[in-house]
Design an enzyme around this catalytic site. Structure first.
Site, PDB file in Angstrom:
ATOM      1  N   ASP A  98     -46.778 -20.576  83.949  1.00 54.94           N
ATOM      2  CA  ASP A  98     -45.258 -20.211  83.341  1.00 54.94           C
ATOM      3  C   ASP A  98     -45.765 -19.421  82.708  1.00 54.94           C
ATOM      4  O   ASP A  98     -46.950 -18.708  82.420  1.00 54.94           O
ATOM      5  CB  ASP A  98     -44.885 -21.308  82.055  1.00 54.94           C
ATOM      6  CG  ASP A  98     -43.348 -21.305  81.473  1.00 54.94           C
ATOM      7  OD1 ASP A  98     -43.515 -20.192  81.615  1.00 54.94           O
ATOM      8  OD2 ASP A  98     -42.863 -21.891  81.236  1.00 54.94           O
ATOM      9  N   ASP A 272     -41.316 -28.542  88.721  1.00 50.84           N
ATOM     10  CA  ASP A 272     -41.983 -29.408  87.831  1.00 50.84           C
ATOM     11  C   ASP A 272     -41.236 -30.438  86.670  1.00 50.84           C
ATOM     12  O   ASP A 272     -40.394 -28.988  86.697  1.00 50.84           O
ATOM     13  CB  ASP A 272     -43.632 -28.183  86.619  1.00 50.84           C
ATOM     14  CG  ASP A 272     -42.198 -27.444  85.834  1.00 50.84           C
ATOM     15  OD1 ASP A 272     -42.381 -27.323  85.050  1.00 50.84           O
ATOM     16  OD2 ASP A 272     -41.308 -26.606  86.734  1.00 50.84           O
ATOM     17  N   CYS A 310     -46.739 -50.187  95.002  1.00 54.17           N
ATOM     18  CA  CYS A 310     -47.678 -49.191  94.438  1.00 54.17           C
ATOM     19  C   CYS A 310     -49.090 -49.155  94.412  1.00 54.17           C
ATOM     20  O   CYS A 310     -49.738 -49.403  94.255  1.00 54.17           O
ATOM     21  CB  CYS A 310     -46.961 -48.526  92.935  1.00 54.17           C
ATOM     22  SG  CYS A 310     -47.838 -47.265  91.980  1.00 54.17           S
ATOM     23  N   CYS A 312     -51.276 -47.098  92.820  1.00 47.36           N
ATOM     24  CA  CYS A 312     -51.822 -46.883  91.432  1.00 47.36           C
ATOM     25  C   CYS A 312     -52.459 -47.829  90.220  1.00 47.36           C
ATOM     26  O   CYS A 312     -52.188 -49.079  91.451  1.00 47.36           O
ATOM     27  CB  CYS A 312     -51.026 -46.352  90.669  1.00 47.36           C
ATOM     28  SG  CYS A 312     -50.077 -47.152  89.696  1.00 47.36           S
ATOM     29  N   CYS A 315     -50.491 -51.034  88.922  1.00 47.57           N
ATOM     30  CA  CYS A 315     -49.929 -50.899  90.047  1.00 47.57           C
ATOM     31  C   CYS A 315     -51.110 -52.690  90.684  1.00 47.57           C
ATOM     32  O   CYS A 315     -50.485 -53.904  90.625  1.00 47.57           O
ATOM     33  CB  CYS A 315     -49.379 -51.260  91.273  1.00 47.57           C
ATOM     34  SG  CYS A 315     -47.958 -50.325  89.484  1.00 47.57           S
ATOM     35  N   HIS A 341     -49.352 -44.166  87.058  1.00 41.76           N
ATOM     36  CA  HIS A 341     -48.019 -44.786  87.903  1.00 41.76           C
ATOM     37  C   HIS A 341     -47.258 -43.682  87.887  1.00 41.76           C
ATOM     38  O   HIS A 341     -46.814 -43.520  89.303  1.00 41.76           O
ATOM     39  CB  HIS A 341     -47.863 -45.699  87.368  1.00 41.76           C
ATOM     40  CG  HIS A 341     -46.692 -46.781  87.439  1.00 41.76           C
ATOM     41  ND1 HIS A 341     -46.858 -46.956  88.765  1.00 41.76           N
ATOM     42  CD2 HIS A 341     -45.144 -45.886  87.090  1.00 41.76           C
ATOM     43  CE1 HIS A 341     -45.628 -47.084  89.825  1.00 41.76           C
ATOM     44  NE2 HIS A 341     -44.663 -46.981  88.827  1.00 41.76           N
TER      45      HIS A 341
END
Length: 382
Positions: A98, A272, A310, A312, A315, A341
């Protein structure tokens, strides 16, 4: 020089479309980015509560860093002396930075905007700094950012047509100066930023002005600042058709999953937002069934995973009961797992959008997304 050692040119390849939605690929010196893409925010050279290797495991191919924060601490020259931002933060993949304009407008104290640039006081220690289009581009060059953003004035919302016109025209003059100050290198690109508030004529003029200057990509700025989703979608519908089709389109600072899905339908390629990481630190988890608040007592005896299927660690290794316990006990592990997650959910959403565009089934994907979200979380036990 062999073909294998030839420098990689920055570029965008349009691989397919479904309506206004686009499936593409951005090529940089540090790797490729499959689009539509979501960029986790690593403001101060770190994605909060995540190791860089963990961020990569979620499927992220590019991160966002911030000129304002990094110029104040640790300093762009220091990062350059230490080998650049990729080495500094141990992220070998692409980085977009940015320009710092939004943070100067929203965080800095006693700022003074002039034609030459912005004088402001640091939010850290009150020290006085000056940021011009040329200096912003120079800082991003020192950081070794693959995608540099032009310095612009983020028009406040609401703004009158006259205020938005004046702000947009200043941003366009700064865009030209940013282009003039940019040091072009193979595999590195410069993006212009469309401004103009909620006014279609100003958005069109801004897009056309940037296209005439010529950039490697085009961002839509000044949205997600309180105008609401309906207005944001309308502005995109009135703006994106005026952006060069052979360059990536980036919607800055967006957003919620439904915002991203709707923006992809309207021709946006890159996003983003701090939402997945910030929400993870406040016990909010994004799932296909909507947002889940792990602070709620309904989870305290629930042995089921946060989201079935999921991959991750939150999970696959933890129960809702354990995540609830971590959150209520204010354990750092809780916010780490929920951040992981959320970033994984966002990347799965982007992968689903890409696959749907490739298959020509985006309309069905979007309908299924909204239906599942509206259905709400799994019923509580008992």
């Amino acid at each position: 020089m062999s073909a294998a050692s030839q420098p990689v040119e920055f570029g965008f390849q349009l691989l397919g479309t479904d309506g206004a939605a686009r499936r593409g690929r951005v090529t940089t010196a540090h790797g490729t980015i499959e689009t539509p893409a979501f960029m986790p925010v690593g403001t101060a050279a770190t994605v909060k509560a995540m190791r860089p290797e963990s961020v990569a495991e979620t499927g992220a191919e590019i991160l966002l860093g911030n000129t304002y924060h990094l110029m104040l601490r640790p300093g762009a020259e220091r990062v350059a002396a230490l080998g650049g931002l990729h080495k500094f933060m141990n992220w070998p993949k692409p980085i977009l930075t940015d320009s710092g304009g939004f943070q100067v407008m929203s965080l800095a104290g006693l700022r003074k905007i002039e034609e030459k640039g912005v004088t402001f006081r640091s939010h850290i220690d009150g020290s006085v700094h000056f940021l011009s289009p040329e200096r912003s581009v120079e800082i991003q060059h020192l950081l070794d950012s693959n995608i540099t953003m032009v310095l612009d004035e983020c028009t406040p919302h609401p703004a009158t047509h006259e205020q938005a016109l004046s702000s947009m025209e200043l941003s366009m003059r700064w865009a030209q100066r940013s282009k003039d100050g940019f040091k072009k290198r193979p595999g590195y690109g410069l993006f212009g930023i469309v401004q103009g508030s909620v006014y279609p004529d100003l958005r069109k003029r801004s897009a056309e002005a940037l296209a005439s200057i010529g950039f490697d990509g085009y961002a839509v700025g000044g949205l997600a600042v309180g105008e609401g989703q309906e207005i944001m979608f309308r502005v995109l519908e009135e703006t994106v058709p005026h952006l060069p089709a052979d360059r990536p389109h980036y919607l800055m600072g967006v957003g919620k999953p439904a915002d991203i899905v709707g923006a992809v339908q309207r021709g946006i390629d890159m996003f983003d937002c701090v939402l997945p990481t910030r929400s993870g630190r406040t016990a909010q988890a994004f799932t296909a069934r909507g947002t889940v608040n792990l602070r709620n007592a309904r989870h305290q005896d629930d042995p089921r995973p946060l989201e079935e299927g999921c991959p991750c660690p939150a999970c696959t290794s933890c129960s809702r009961a354990y995540l609830h316990h971590l959150v209520r006990s204010e354990e750092i592990l809780g916010l780490m797992l929920l951040t992981w997650h959320n970033l994984a959910y966002y990347q799965r959403l982007m992968a689903g959008l890409r696959a749907a565009i490739e298959a020509g089934s985006l309309e069905d994907f979007v309908a299924g997304f909204h239906e599942t979200q509206a259905g709400g979380d799994i019923p509580a036990l008992g």
